[in-house]
Each structure stands twice: as structure tokens, then as C-alpha cells.
Scaffold this active site. Structure first.
Site, PDB file in Angstrom:
ATOM      1  N   LYS A   1      -7.584   2.971  -7.910  1.00 31.52           N
ATOM      2  CA  LYS A   1      -6.651   2.886  -7.311  1.00 31.52           C
ATOM      3  C   LYS A   1      -7.167   1.135  -7.237  1.00 31.52           C
ATOM      4  O   LYS A   1      -8.061   0.605  -6.856  1.00 31.52           O
ATOM      5  CB  LYS A   1      -6.485   3.055  -5.894  1.00 31.52           C
ATOM      6  CG  LYS A   1      -5.512   2.171  -4.891  1.00 31.52           C
ATOM      7  CD  LYS A   1      -4.854   2.611  -3.626  1.00 31.52           C
ATOM      8  CE  LYS A   1      -4.234   2.211  -2.455  1.00 31.52           C
ATOM      9  NZ  LYS A   1      -4.602   2.340  -1.804  1.00 31.52           N
TER      10      LYS A   1
ATOM     11  N   SER B   1       0.410   4.384   0.335  1.00 32.05           N
ATOM     12  CA  SER B   1       0.382   2.977  -0.889  1.00 32.05           C
ATOM     13  C   SER B   1      -0.402   3.414  -1.769  1.00 32.05           C
ATOM     14  O   SER B   1      -0.335   2.812  -2.833  1.00 32.05           O
ATOM     15  CB  SER B   1      -0.734   1.619   0.000  1.00 32.05           C
ATOM     16  OG  SER B   1      -1.658   2.304   0.447  1.00 32.05           O
TER      17      SER B   1
ATOM     18  N   SER C   1      -2.205   6.270   3.611  1.00 30.51           N
ATOM     19  CA  SER C   1      -1.356   6.218   2.097  1.00 30.51           C
ATOM     20  C   SER C   1      -2.514   7.229   0.764  1.00 30.51           C
ATOM     21  O   SER C   1      -1.986   7.138  -0.055  1.00 30.51           O
ATOM     22  CB  SER C   1      -2.460   5.099   1.864  1.00 30.51           C
ATOM     23  OG  SER C   1      -1.286   4.043   2.171  1.00 30.51           O
TER      24      SER C   1
HETATM   25  N1  GLN Z   1       1.991   3.409   5.267  1.00 30.86           N
HETATM   26  C1  GLN Z   1       1.220   2.855   5.865  1.00 30.86           C
HETATM   27  C2  GLN Z   1       1.555   1.570   6.124  1.00 30.86           C
HETATM   28  O1  GLN Z   1       2.607   1.188   5.277  1.00 30.86           O
HETATM   29  C3  GLN Z   1       0.297   3.296   5.659  1.00 30.86           C
HETATM   30  C4  GLN Z   1      -0.713   2.541   4.563  1.00 30.86           C
HETATM   31  C5  GLN Z   1      -2.025   2.845   4.129  1.00 30.86           C
HETATM   32  O2  GLN Z   1      -2.428   4.363   4.501  1.00 30.86           O
HETATM   33  N2  GLN Z   1      -2.354   2.396   3.889  1.00 30.86           N
HETATM   34  O3  GLN Z   1       0.928   0.728   6.194  1.00 30.86           O
END
Ligand code: GLN
Length: 487
Positions: free
Chosen positions: A78, A153, A177
Site C-alpha cells: 500500500k 482505504s 481499511s
Molecule cells: N473508512 C475509515 C475512514 O475513512 C477508515 C479508514 C482506514 O481504516 N484507514 O477513516
């Protein structure tokens, strides 16, 4: 070579060690697949020269009789992990073409174990999002239906694994995420206990929540990869726990006869789509068939986890992202009148809308007069959410439920309403706030033949138990082996 991309990490590692295939051939095969499927938008950068040099090094290690567990296995990271041989953008224009002088600890640990890096994977900007649509570069498409989002994400990571562009990928999970994109793309992913994996070199979003973890086809692969990724890093991450690295594959053979699986009633309310519910119910029945006992539990503050998370995470983000000021690294505005103007223009140009929204929310909830009303309250409820889990774990060994209320939605379906995205995080946020380990495993298909993931949550340091529960499920089912048509 055909079929190489359908092998699991464990199978590939065995073939490489037996010299049935070389690391260079394997890397070339996956690089070619990445290029051929560039339209999915999963990769942000590749560098054939660097990847092949690493593969040659892995082949040399194999030839020397080195027995590192992942020698020659290719993986992609990532783009939130910094790497010295590839750009590290965090999906943001702020770090366009940024080169780190060092590798993240997780990346170097995997390299020590023999992993060859295929490139860097797309994600929501600074990991803020649930759909990958917040990437400053390109949206990522779900290979099960390219009109749909892959989740976020870590959407690029989930797509790379699902479309067989890489046998495995790293992801990060702050509020879901790793689990949510795994669920949306039929991938197996695990977020370990907070503090198990070093955050050094992981571009920070919300430091009290951020954790790294692997995404792959099987629980066995996740066990192999997670064992290589975790371990103390006291000099570089003060929140990394002083718990020795563990070989999680050792837990995989255990029977789950009598395992108490807690089913939180709050995860099965009105908001849960019927198709997802049907798949989750099927998975719970499968656990019963395997000898596990279902126990109804309660996580009474599940709904509160949304406001609590969306106060704490932006608060921490507003602080972490203050380092992007155009001075030492990253984007700097070309034209400005004085220092303050340089800061303002740099940040206005470099950050996307969602990142700006979170910086503003975070700054607001931390400001004098609002701190007590929002941030402090959120911290108190966070502790209560963690306590609720401890109550629940008196009655059960693992917790099971949905990862997300629906299957992957259509690109653009949520329009420009950030709340629609935030609300979809409801089932992953509680575990994140408590710092617990959590997984998503493929467990069926819902509307539009889109994958559904089962979420498994464990108590602190319960990764072995979780991975084994997932592994036993995968020994009895084949959802995790299904792949999207044409890949
Ligand atoms: N969807 C969540 C956010 O927008 C989690 C994102 C994540 O785990 N990086 O913050």
C-alpha cells in the site's frame, strides 16, 4: 507461465524453495499481469528494474541455501508505507513523486523474510476513506464488477490480490481499511492487535489507531505474512509492544470444537442488508457444523463508535498532517508572498477535499472550548467501548459478524455525501477503537454476485486463535478460492 498467479503464498514459497520456479520468472509473471490490467487502477508505481534486482537477490539467497520463509514471493505495498526504491505518495498530490530515504519497518521485515516488491498500491488519500475514490490519482475498480468501488482505504491492495496481480499485499487499518476492502473483493485480511506491527514508516493518519496487516487469499497466507511483519521496534515506534514475534502458523491445526463464537446483536439491526445478512447467517451455521457454539453477546455502544471515531481520527490527523507545510518535503506552492502565504497555498493545493474536511473537523474538536465537549467525551466513550468488548470476551472466544452493512456500492453512488461513507464503517470501527485484532474472510455472495466478508474479532493478542478460526472455515468452504471472471 500460466497458473502461477493462482497459487497461494504458501504454495509459491514451496515452489520457489524447491527451485521449480525462479523468483525472477515469478516477478516477471506478476509484473506482466499488473501491466495488462492497468485499467483497474490498482498500482500507483512499479519499477521493473528494481523488482527484478530484488528477485535476482532472492534467487541468489535460495541458491545459497538460505531458508527465510518467503524467499522470492512477490508482494505489493500500500502506498502509505514508505519505500526507498519506489515513490511513496499516500495517494496524495502532497507527496507526488516523494522518495523516502528509508523503508518502513514492515517493508524491511518482509524483505528480510525474502519478499520481492512488485510496486506500490493505490489507496484513499492518507488512508482516509472507504471507497478509494479519495485517491488523488485514480479511482480503483472492483474486478468483480468494474462499475463498483473496491472499498477502502486499502482498495488497491484488495484489487491486486483479487485480480491476481499479486499473491498478497500489505494494507493498513485505522477504522476498517484492511477488513472492508477485503470483504468487498473476496480477499482474506487481518489487522493485528494495536502495537503488534511497527508504525515506523507508515505515513501517519491517526496514530492511536493505525495498524499494518497482510491481505492475501487464505488465512494460512495471512498467518505466514503477519508472522514476518510483527515484532517489537522499540527504537522507532514507541507504541510498538514489547511482545516477541510469533509464528502464527503454529496455531493453524487446532480444532475449533467447542469454540465460543460471540454474535453481537447490535451488528444485526435494521441497517444490515438482507443479502449480507443471509451470507453471514450461512457462515455462522458453518461454524456450528464445525463444532463451534454460538453465543449471543451485546456491544451496546456500537452506534456511538461512528461519532467517536470521526472525532478522534480527524483530531489525530489534523495534528499528524501539520507536517505537510511545504518546508522540508512534499509539495510546495510555486508562487507566494511570504511564509504564511506559502503554507496556505501549499496546503490548499496539496490536499484533497476529504483530507481538508478532516483537518478542519480535527482542528475544531481540539480547539479551546470544544475540546471538553467533543474530544474528551469521545476519549471517554472510546474507553467504554473497549470495556464492552472485555465484558463480551467473558462469554466468548471470538466475535463474528458482518464487516460492512452492504456489498460494494457503485462508483459515485454515495455522491458527495461523506456521511454515507462514514456510516458504512459501523461494524469495523468498534474493534479499531478498542485496538483489537480483526479479520475479514470470504463467506458468500450477495446482490450482483458481489462478495461478502465475515468479520472475526479476537481479544488482544488473539491473532493465532483468529487465524485458526478462519483457517478451519476455509478448510470446509471454498468461497476464498473463487475469483472474478476474466482474471
Ligand atoms: N473508512 C475509515 C475512514 O475513512 C477508515 C479508514 C482506514 O481504516 N484507514 O477513516
Amino acid at each position: 507461465m500460466s497458473g502461477l498467479h493462482d497459487l497461494t503464498v504458501a504454495q509459491l514459497a514451496a515452489k520457489l524453495a524447491a527451485k521449480e520456479v525462479s523468483a525472477v520468472e515469478t516477478a516477471r509473471h506478476f509484473l506482466a499481469r499488473g501491466t495488462a490490467n492497468g485499467g483497474l487502477g490498482a498500482y500507483l508505481s512499479t519499477n521493473e528494474e528494481v523488482t527484478l534486482a530484488q528477485a535476482r537477490e532472492a534467487d541468489a539467497r535460495i541458491a545459497r541455501g538460505d531458508n527465510a520463509p518467503l524467499l522470492g514471493v512477490p508482494m505489493a505495498h500500500k502506498d502509505i508505507f514508505v519505500t526507498k526504491d519506489f515513490p511513496s505518495t499516500a495517494g496524495s498530490k502532497m507527496l507526488d513523486n516523494y522518495r523516502s530515504p528509508f523503508d518502513a519497518t514492515v517493508v524491511s521485515r518482509l524483505a528480510d523474510a525474502g519478499v520481492v516488491t512488485l510496486g506500490k498500491l493505490n489507496c484513499d488519500e492518507f488512508a482516509m476513506g472507504s471507497s478509494n475514490q479519495n485517491s488523488a490519482y485514480q479511482p480503483v475498480k472492483n474486478p468483480w464488477d468494474i462499475s463498483r468501488i473496491p472499498g477502502g482505504s486499502s482498495g488497491g491492495s484488495a484489487v491486486a490480490v483479487a485480480a491476481r496481480l499479486a499473491p498478497a499485499a500489505t494494507g493498513t487499518d485505522t477504522g476498517g481499511s484492511i477488513r472492508q476492502p477485503s470483504s468487498f473483493c473476496n480477499v482474506t485480511g487481518i489487522k493485528p492487535t494495536y502495537g503488534r506491527a511497527s508504525r515506523y514508516g507508515m505515513i501517519a493518519f491517526a496514530s492511536s489507531l493505525d495498524q499494518a496487516g497482510p491481505m492475501a487469499r487464505t488465512a494460512q497466507d495471512c498467518a505466514l505474512l503477519l508472522s514476518a511483519m510483527c515484532g517489537p521496534d522499540p527504537d522507532r515506534d514507541s507504541t510498538s509492544l514489547d511482545v516477541p514475534a510469533e509464528d502464527f502458523t503454529q496455531s493453524l491445526g487446532n480444532s475449533i470444537e467447542g469454540l465460543r463464537v460471540g454474535v453481537p446483536k447490535e451488528f444485526f439491526g435494521e441497517g444490515l442488508a438482507a443479502d449480507v445478512r443471509a451470507a453471514i447467517d450461512g457462515a455462522l451455521r458453518q461454524y456450528q457444523k464445525l463444532g463451534a457454539k454460538l453465543v449471543e453477546i451485546s456491544l451496546p455502544r456500537t452506534e456511538l463508535s461512528i461519532p467517536v471515531y470521526y472525532i478522534i481520527a480527524p483530531a489525530e490527523a489534523s495534528s499528524n498532517l501539520s507536517r505537510f507545510d511545504g518546508v522540508k518535503f512534499g509539495h510546495r506552492a510555486k508562487q507566494y508572498s511570504d511564509l504564511l502565504d506559502m503554507y496556505k497555498k501549499t496546503r490548499a493545493e496539496g490536499f484533497g477535499d476529504e483530507v481538508k474536511r478532516r483537518i478542519m473537523i480535527g482542528t475544531y474538536v481540539l480547539s479551546h472550548g470544544y475540546y471538553d465537549a467533543y474530544y474528551l467525551q469521545a476519549q471517554k466513550i472510546r474507553r467504554m467501548i473497549a470495556d464492552d468488548f472485555q465484558q463480551a470476551f467473558k462469554q466468548c472466544d471470538v466475535i463474528a459478524g458482518p464487516v460492512a452493512p452492504t456489498v460494494a456500492w457503485k462508483l459515485g453512488e454515495h455522491g458527495s455525501d461523506p456521511l454515507a461513507d462514514y456510516l458504512a464503517d459501523i461494524f469495523t470501527l468498534p474493534g479499531s477503537l478498542a485496538g483489537l485484532p480483526g479479520m475479514s474472510i470470504p463467506c458468500g455472495f450477495g446482490a450482483g454476485h458481489m462478495p461478502v466478508g465475515l468479520q472475526l474479532l479476537g481479544n488482544y493478542f488473539g491473532e493465532g486463535k483468529l487465524l485458526n478460526a478462519a483457517h478451519q472455515f476455509q478448510q470446509a468452504t471454498d468461497f476464498h478460492l473463487r475469483k472474478p471472471e476474466g482474471f
